[in-house]
Enzyme design. Sequence first.
Site, PDB file in Angstrom:
ATOM      1  N   SER A  52       0.777  -1.072   0.225  1.00  0.00           N
ATOM      2  CA  SER A  52      -0.131   0.058  -0.030  1.00  0.00           C
ATOM      3  C   SER A  52       0.939   1.361  -0.018  1.00  0.00           C
ATOM      4  CB  SER A  52      -0.914   0.035   1.331  1.00  0.00           C
ATOM      5  OG  SER A  52      -0.201   0.421   2.342  1.00  0.00           O
ATOM      6  N   ASP A  53       0.247   2.367  -0.549  1.00  0.00           N
ATOM      7  CA  ASP A  53       0.925   3.619  -0.118  1.00  0.00           C
ATOM      8  C   ASP A  53       0.735   3.882   1.326  1.00  0.00           C
ATOM      9  OD1 ASP A  53       2.199   6.297  -0.298  1.00  0.00           O
ATOM     10  OD2 ASP A  53       1.025   6.640  -2.032  1.00  0.00           O
ATOM     11  N   TRP A  54       1.259   4.820   1.827  1.00  0.00           N
ATOM     12  CA  TRP A  54       1.333   4.991   3.340  1.00  0.00           C
ATOM     13  C   TRP A  54      -0.052   5.570   3.573  1.00  0.00           C
ATOM     14  CZ3 TRP A  54       5.301   2.608   2.044  1.00  0.00           C
ATOM     15  CH2 TRP A  54       6.355   2.662   2.907  1.00  0.00           C
TER      16      TRP A  54
END
Length: 828
Positions: free
Chosen positions: A237-239
Site C-alpha cells: 500500500s501507499d502510506w
Amino acid sequence: MKSNHPHFTPPSAAIEQRITGILAKLTLEEKIDLLGGKVCAAQEGGTHGNERAGIPALRFADASVGIHWWTDRSTTYPATIALAATWDRDLAYRAGAALGRDARARGVHVVLGPGVNIYRSALCGRNFEYLGEDPCLASAGGCAFIRGLQDQGVAATVKHLAVNFQEYDRHHTSSDVDERTLREVYLPAFQAAVEDAGSATVMASYNLINGVHASEHDWLIRQLLKGEWGFDGLLMSDWISTYSAVNSANAGLDLEMPTALWLTREHLLPAVSNGLVDVPVIDDKIRRLLRLMICFGWMDHPQQDDSIPLEDPATAAVSLEIARRGCVLLKNEGGHLPLEPGKAGKILLVGPHAALTPVGGGGSALNNSWRRISILDGMRQIYGEENVAHVTGIQPDDSAAAFKSSRFLTPEGEPGLKAEYFNGLSWLGEPVLTRIEPRLEQRWGTGPIADDIDAGAFTVRWTGIVRPERTGPHVFYQWFDGFFRVSVDGQALFDIMDGANINPAKVILHLEAGRDYPIEVLYRRMRQGNGAAVGWAFHSGEVFRAEALSLAREAGHVIFCGGFSEITEGESFDRPFAMPEDHESLLLDLVDLRKDVTVVLTAGGNVDMRRWIERVPAILHAWYPGQEGGTAVAEILAGLVNPSGRLPATFERVPEDRSSFGCYHDADGDKRVLLSDGVFTGYRHHDRTGVAPLFPFGFGLSYTTFAYENLVLPEQVTDGQPLTVRFDVVNTGGRAGIETAQLYLGDVAASVPRPLKELKGFATVSLEPGERRTLEIVLTKRDLQFFCPSRRTWVAEPGEFTVQVGASAADIRLTGRFQYLELERGTK
C-alpha cells in the site's frame, strides 16, 4: 555488489523450496504480523522481522530524488521529470544505479520509486516525481531506472498503481476510466516495469478507480497485475492507503505500510475463522515477501556496503549530468544565449531562486542534500564573483517566523485566539474543549490532539482578530495537514474545505493600521496526520522590488530566476497554473523596464507564460535541478554545455487547451472524476483538435542545428515481423550537440478512433559539427496494436500505417508509409 537475481523474474524452483521451508516455521499469527510493516521498518526505531524463522527486518526508503530515511543527508538528484527530459535510457539506468549505491551505503533494501503516473495537467503537485505524459517515454525511462537500481541489489517500487494524477483529496476521489484508456495510456509503464524490467515491488495508489480503492481493487491487483502480467513480487500500500481488511487481503494487497491498521491479527484472524479469508491467501503474501528477500540475497548477507562513501562523488557526478541534460531551452530569440564569458559584462540575477535554487519539490520526495549549488554559485564560478550581482526582488518567505510570532486577539480583545475543538467531522453542537491559544501553529502529526479529543475524527474552529500596526500590504501564510478554510474580514483567503482544489502558500492583503479584522479558521481532519498553522506579517516586497529595478537599469544582462519550489509545489496539494503572484509581478516589472531579460524557470511542469513570453528573448526550464543544478544552469547560460533537454509533456498556452481541462478536478463534488478525454491526452489531443500548443511534446532548442535525411523502411510488414526504420541525423551547425530523434506511428484507417500519431520509439545521439549518424529504431507488432474494447484484447488491424520522424511532435522531418499484412489462418 549485484544481487544474484537483480531483475527478479522468474523465481527458481530452489528459491520456492526454500520459501516453503521457512513458511512451515511460522504460525498464522506470525504470518499476519509480517503483513503490516513489522518486517519493513521505515525509520529509525522501526520494528524487526521474525528472528525465530530467520527473517530479517528490511529498510525501506522514499527516494524519488535521493535517499532520505536512515540518513541525515544524501545525494539529491534532479526531479524525475528532468530525467525524463533527457530522453536518455542509458542516463536513466545510471540514475537508478547511482541511487542504488546511495541505498547500499545506508543499508536500504527497498527504494520507493520510480513514479510512472502520467502527467495529465500542470496542476498536479507531484508531476516532478513522474516521467511525463507519454506511456512510451515513461516506460522506457522507468524500465532503465529499475534495471540500474536493481542491478545494485536494491529493490525498486514502481508507483502509484494506478491513475493517480492529482493530489487534492486523493484518499476519496475516484478516477473513472474505461479499460481501453487504462490499457493504452495509464498502465503501459507499470506493465513494462513488471514484465520487462522485473520490478520487485509495486505500490498501490491512494485514489479509487471506478469506485474501488486501488489497494482493494481485485481486477487491478489479482487479475491483471498478478494474473495477466505474472507479477511474482510484492504489492504494498501507499502510506496509510489501506481501507479494509478482508477486501484488501483477498484482492491481493501483500503489505500494509507503514504500520498495520487493517492487516492485523484483530481483523484477519476472525476473517480466517469465518471463512472470509483463506489461509493460502495469507501464505501467498508471505511467499512474496520471502521471495523478495531471497532473490536479492538479503537473508544471506548484510545490505549495507561500507565501501561506498556516504557522500559519494560518483553519484554527485550523475546528479550533475542529469541536470545538464534535462534543462530545456524553450526560447532563444535572435541567438540571445549563450552569454559568452568575458563578453557578457555585468550580470544581475534577480529573483528568489537565484541564490536559493530549489533542488526538488515538496512532500515525501523532499531530500536533504549534501550541498545546494545555486544558480548564483554557478554563475560566479564561471563569470567571476565581481561580474555577477544578485537581488531577490521580493520579500523572502518568512512563514516559519510568522507562524511563531504573529499576534492575534480573541473576539473579546485579549491576546491569543479562541480555539474550539469538536469530536466528529462538523462544528455543530457544543465544543468538547474551548481554550485560548497564543498563536495558530499545531503540528500534531499522528499524535494526540488534546484531552477528550478523538484524533480520528475531530474539527477545530479558531476565531479572533488581526489588528495591524501599519497600513499597507500584509502577507498571510498557511500550512495545513487536513481540510481547512481561512477567512479574514469575511473573505476566504485559503479554502479546500468544500471542493476547492488549489491553494497558494500565501496571500497578500491591504490592511489599515489600527483596524480590527475578524479571522476565522476552520479545520477538519483529512486522513492520518494532523496539523494547522496560520501567520501574518507586514509585506515589505516593494522595498525589495525597488532595489531590484534600480540595479536592473544598469546591468549588462538581467536573468530572472523564479517559479515554484518545495513550498508551492509538492505532495498532498495541487498548484496553480501561474507561478506565485509576487514572482510573476516582479518579472512583469522587469520586462517593462528592459527587453532582454532571460528567464530561468524552476517547476515540475508547465507554467503560465501568457503575460510575458512575447516580451523576453530567452527561457530555460530547469525543472528542479538537484544539488548540482546551479552549475548545470550556469554552464548552459554560458555556452559551456549545449542544451539538449526535450519536453516530456506538452506545454499548453492556456489551461483550456489541455485535454484534461474539465475532467481533472472533482468540479461537482461527487468524489468522481471521469477521464472523458480517453486516449486523446497530451499531444494526441492537440493533433486531434488542431489547437497549437505553446511548446509541443518533445520540443527543445539547441545552440546548434540538425537535419534529418534518408528515411528507409519496408513497403510492407507481415504479421510477426519486426519493422526496422532507418534514417540519418546530421549536425548542420557549428557546435557539438545532442539530438533526440522521435518516431511516431499512425494507423490510417482503424475501426476505433485512434490518435493521429503516437510515440513508439526514440534515439538520442551526440554529434560533432558536420557529423552524420545513421539511426535505427525497431518496432514490433505490439507497437501497431490498440486495445479493442469489444474483444478485450490487443489488436493490430491490417492496413496502412504512417511513420513520422522528427525533433518533436510538431516538428516532423521525415514521413513514410507501410502496409501491415496479417497472415491467413493456417499459414506460417
